[in-house]
Design a protein around this motif. Structure first.
Motif, PDB file in Angstrom:
ATOM      1  N   ARG A 531      68.542 -14.875  24.365  1.00 34.36           N
ATOM      2  CA  ARG A 531      69.926 -14.375  24.399  1.00 34.36           C
ATOM      3  C   ARG A 531      70.271 -13.662  23.102  1.00 34.36           C
ATOM      4  O   ARG A 531      71.382 -13.777  22.580  1.00 34.36           O
ATOM      5  CB  ARG A 531      70.881 -15.552  24.636  1.00 34.36           C
ATOM      6  CG  ARG A 531      70.625 -16.305  25.934  1.00 34.36           C
ATOM      7  CD  ARG A 531      71.527 -17.533  26.037  1.00 34.36           C
ATOM      8  NE  ARG A 531      71.356 -18.243  27.291  1.00 34.36           N
ATOM      9  CZ  ARG A 531      70.417 -19.141  27.528  1.00 34.36           C
ATOM     10  NH1 ARG A 531      69.533 -19.424  26.574  1.00 34.36           N
ATOM     11  NH2 ARG A 531      70.331 -19.741  28.692  1.00 34.36           N
ATOM     12  N   TRP A 532      69.345 -12.900  22.592  1.00 38.06           N
ATOM     13  CA  TRP A 532      69.548 -12.272  21.294  1.00 38.06           C
ATOM     14  C   TRP A 532      70.663 -11.213  21.314  1.00 38.06           C
ATOM     15  O   TRP A 532      71.326 -10.999  20.294  1.00 38.06           O
ATOM     16  CB  TRP A 532      68.243 -11.634  20.809  1.00 38.06           C
ATOM     17  CG  TRP A 532      67.729 -10.512  21.678  1.00 38.06           C
ATOM     18  CD1 TRP A 532      66.893 -10.618  22.749  1.00 38.06           C
ATOM     19  CD2 TRP A 532      68.056  -9.124  21.532  1.00 38.06           C
ATOM     20  NE1 TRP A 532      66.650  -9.393  23.292  1.00 38.06           N
ATOM     21  CE2 TRP A 532      67.350  -8.447  22.568  1.00 38.06           C
ATOM     22  CE3 TRP A 532      68.842  -8.398  20.657  1.00 38.06           C
ATOM     23  CZ2 TRP A 532      67.429  -7.067  22.732  1.00 38.06           C
ATOM     24  CZ3 TRP A 532      68.918  -7.038  20.811  1.00 38.06           C
ATOM     25  CH2 TRP A 532      68.236  -6.364  21.827  1.00 38.06           C
ATOM     26  N   ALA A 537      75.939  -9.695  19.212  1.00 40.61           N
ATOM     27  CA  ALA A 537      77.329  -9.285  19.410  1.00 40.61           C
ATOM     28  C   ALA A 537      78.287 -10.266  18.742  1.00 40.61           C
ATOM     29  O   ALA A 537      79.280  -9.875  18.118  1.00 40.61           O
ATOM     30  CB  ALA A 537      77.630  -9.172  20.911  1.00 40.61           C
ATOM     31  N   LEU A 538      77.990 -11.564  18.884  1.00 44.09           N
ATOM     32  CA  LEU A 538      78.831 -12.572  18.237  1.00 44.09           C
ATOM     33  C   LEU A 538      78.784 -12.430  16.720  1.00 44.09           C
ATOM     34  O   LEU A 538      79.822 -12.530  16.040  1.00 44.09           O
ATOM     35  CB  LEU A 538      78.374 -13.966  18.664  1.00 44.09           C
ATOM     36  CG  LEU A 538      79.127 -15.145  18.027  1.00 44.09           C
ATOM     37  CD1 LEU A 538      80.607 -15.096  18.398  1.00 44.09           C
ATOM     38  CD2 LEU A 538      78.497 -16.469  18.455  1.00 44.09           C
ATOM     39  N   VAL A 543      81.405 -10.556  11.613  1.00 40.97           N
ATOM     40  CA  VAL A 543      81.421  -9.666  10.458  1.00 40.97           C
ATOM     41  C   VAL A 543      82.687  -8.819  10.446  1.00 40.97           C
ATOM     42  O   VAL A 543      83.340  -8.644   9.402  1.00 40.97           O
ATOM     43  CB  VAL A 543      80.161  -8.775  10.442  1.00 40.97           C
ATOM     44  CG1 VAL A 543      80.279  -7.696   9.362  1.00 40.97           C
ATOM     45  CG2 VAL A 543      78.915  -9.617  10.194  1.00 40.97           C
ATOM     46  N   LEU A 544      83.065  -8.289  11.621  1.00 41.08           N
ATOM     47  CA  LEU A 544      84.286  -7.495  11.710  1.00 41.08           C
ATOM     48  C   LEU A 544      85.511  -8.340  11.403  1.00 41.08           C
ATOM     49  O   LEU A 544      86.449  -7.882  10.724  1.00 41.08           O
ATOM     50  CB  LEU A 544      84.408  -6.876  13.101  1.00 41.08           C
ATOM     51  CG  LEU A 544      83.353  -5.820  13.458  1.00 41.08           C
ATOM     52  CD1 LEU A 544      83.529  -5.358  14.905  1.00 41.08           C
ATOM     53  CD2 LEU A 544      83.445  -4.641  12.502  1.00 41.08           C
ATOM     54  N   ALA A 545      85.536  -9.573  11.870  1.00 43.01           N
ATOM     55  CA  ALA A 545      86.663 -10.455  11.578  1.00 43.01           C
ATOM     56  C   ALA A 545      86.759 -10.744  10.087  1.00 43.01           C
ATOM     57  O   ALA A 545      87.857 -10.781   9.514  1.00 43.01           O
ATOM     58  CB  ALA A 545      86.521 -11.760  12.378  1.00 43.01           C
TER      59      ALA A 545
END
Length: 627
Positions: A531-532, A537-538, A543-545
């Motif tokens: 599930r890479w 994506a997580l 990182v964006l948060a």
């Protein structure tokens, strides 16, 4: 190359031990002699030129003093910026030079231009002077001289002629400014009617009084084989002596000063007052020279204060616990040292828990003292100090310092356990096992260390005050990290060879919960690898948060410091007299003293003579020491 270094270390164990001990002992000696301060020296090469403009208005000061000074001083070699402050009776011109300019060279360049600048100023003003070189955090101590039995004039005289001179003689003191009390003057209160009756003008009186108190050299007289010194004593010391000064003549009869007015001892014009605990006092603001050790200088000053106190007139007291930068430095350094100790204890516990061997823990922790003293030696070599930034660099590196050693020790323990489990006839020599175990992980620890160092490398490219502040942190962190790498490749294998192989149960066994934890991690990793995409994506979302959080968070050049004191500024309306401003600030001081958290207060209203701290008479600054 690294394999040869490891092999050489294992073949020369005594040399490695001796070098490690010498480095540690030498580093402790260097650290004990290093200056201690709150922050690195942030003083840019700058020179302040001060002109005491008497009763000139701010507009007159700007037009007649400041602008001619700026015009003459502008263009000095290496000058980066020039700024000025024109207030009532004072002009302060600050020349800031490039960070690479030598401070002594900057002062020499300004001194050469001051001669030409003096000729452009009004004749009734004193020549411009350069303020003593001091640090940006130069005010290291406030001291109050108070008395319940002596007059403000007596306090001021003792402060200026006794205490201040003793303090200026202490090595490391740049300047001592006194504010408060009354300056003793002999004053001639002229009567215009009596002057007119005797035909004496004001210019005549001023010229005569300026020359009244002087001692002239009269040379020598040789007579009968003897050489006699002749002294022209003309210094007037009492109002009566000033009254005998000839200020003119009328009909061939000398006109004396006492004939045209009254003489008295009175207080001079002042532009500032001082108080201690809401009572009139003389406040000393002591500034240190650049690169002076604040803690050592404070200790020397305490000895001087104790000596001066014994010579003061009965009833006068020096209050030295007003504001002391040394107290803040002690608290700040103690807090960082406590954080270092707590981090060391936590690292020790974690290492002991996961390695399940006190011997392996001891070998791992040996990297910390060698790495820390190496960082302090490097800071000392570049002229740095022990401060919150250098100690902070060591503190944030503390967990990383043992990383390389942990990797090496863990692999050595693993290989030794495998060798121990094999038949005795097939077991390789211990030295070979330790060397091969270190060689297996050498690439990992070297590249991991270099990658971490690359993160801090841009800090060395910072210029200005940002570079001065952050480069000591990066230097301490980087040197400590490189030292930990060197230890992991030399001292750690040697200690592993000598410590981990002594005794039948020296290696211990891996705890069952660690084995279980590894098994769970393998199952977790096996489930996440397919599930890479979702995991990536997580990670990107996190990182964006974090970036959004960084963008909306507050910004400040430095964090708030708890210095154990407060600075309260009290400003009234411009145009307020010194007396009214003094009364208003005294009321604020009394309210502050009523609070149980306030131990002492020291107030400065206005400014001291010649003080580049150009504060107007309608402004006050109160230093409050907390309990």
């Amino acid at each position: 190359m690294i394999e040869r270094l490891v092999a050489w270390a294992l073949a020369n164990r005594l040399t490695i031990y001796a070098l490690s001990m010498l480095l540690t002992i030498g580093g402790i000696g260097v650290a004990s002699r290093m200056p201690v301060d709150v922050l690195p020296d942030l003083t840019a090469p700058s020179v302040q030129v001060v002109v005491d403009a008497g009763g000139y208005t701010p507009t007159e000061v700007e037009q007649l003093v400041t602008i001619p000074l700026e015009t003459t001083l502008n263009g000095a070699p290496g000058l980066r910026r020039i700024r000025s402050n024109s207030t009532t009776g004072l002009a302060v011109v600050t020349l800031e030079f490039g960070w690479t300019t030598d401070a002594a060279e900057a002062r020499r360049a300004v001194s050469e231009r001051l001669g030409a600048a003096a000729g452009a100023l009004p004749d009734d003003l004193p020549p411009p002077v350069m303020a003593p070189a001091s640090s940006v955090m130069g005010e290291i101590m406030f001291v109050a001289l108070r008395s319940d039995t002596h007059s403000p004039m007596e306090l001021k005289s003792v402060a200026d002629w006794t205490v201040r001179r003793r303090l200026l003689a202490v090595p490391g003191v740049a300047e001592v400014m006194t504010i408060g009390g009354d300056e003793r003057q002999v004053q001639l209160l002229v009567d215009p009617g009596r002057m007119s009756a005797r035909g004496v003008g004001m210019n005549d009186v001023i010229s005569a009084m300026e020359q009244a108190s002087a001692t002239r050299s009269a040379g020598v007289v040789v007579e009968n084989g003897q050489e006699l010194l002749v002294e022209g004593v003309g210094r007037a010391e009492t109002p009566e002596a000033f009254g005998e000064v000839i200020v003119g003549e009328q009909g061939g009869v000398p006109v004396l000063a006492r004939d045209i007015g009254d003489l008295r001892v009175g207080e001079g014009l002042k532009r500032g007052t001082g108080s201690f605990n809401a009572q009139p006092a003389v406040i000393f603001a002591i500034q240190k020279q650049p690169n002076a050790n604040t803690l050592d200088l404070t200790e020397q000053l305490d000895l001087v204060f104790a000596d001066v106190q014994r010579t003061l007139p009965p009833g006068m007291t020096l209050e030295t616990q007003v504001f002391r930068q040394a107290d803040f430095i002690d608290r700040a350094i103690d807090n960082v040292v406590r954080a270092l100790i707590e981090g060391l204890v936590l690292v020790s516990i974690i290492v002991l828990v996961f390695l399940a061997s006190w011997r392996a823990t001891l070998v791992t922790l040996a990297a910390i003292p060698v790495s820390v003293v190496s960082a302090l030696i490097a800071v000392s070599l570049v002229g740095g100090t022990i401060n919150t930034m250098t100690l902070g660099g060591i503190a944030i590196a503390l967990g990383v310092l043992v990383d390389d050693a942990i990797i090496v020790v863990e692999n050595i323990v693993r290989r030794l356990r495998l060798a121990e489990a094999s038949p005795e006839a097939e077991r390789p020599p211990v030295v070979q096992v330790v060397a091969s175990a270190t060689a297996e992980v050498q690439g990992s620890i070297v590249f991991a260390t270099l990658i971490i160092l690359l993160v801090f490398l841009p800090l060395f490219g910072l210029t200005g005050i940002e570079g001065r502040l952050l480069q000591p942190l990066a230097l301490a962190y980087g040197v400590a990290l490189l030292a930990s790498l060197a230890v992991a490749l030399t001292l750690t294998p040697v200690l592993g060879r000598d410590v981990l192989t002594r005794g039948d149960r020296a290696l211990g066994r891996e705890p069952r919960w660690v084995v279980g934890l590894k098994a769970r991690y393998v199952r977790l990793l096996s489930g996440l690898l397919p599930r890479w995409r979702a995991l990536s994506a997580l990670s990107l979302a996190l990182v964006l948060a974090a970036g959004v959080g960084l963008f909306v968070s507050g910004r400040a050049f430095l964090p708030e410091f708890n210095e154990g004191s407060l600075t309260v500024n009290v400003t009234t309306l411009p145009g307020t007299s010194l007396e009214a401003s003094d009364r208003a600030a005294a009321q604020v001081e009394a309210v502050m003293l009523a609070q149980p958290e306030i131990a002492t207060t020291a107030r400065r209203t206005g400014r001291a003579p010649g003080d580049p701290h150009a504060q107007e008479v309608f402004a006050s600054e109160i230093e409050a020491a907390l309990r």
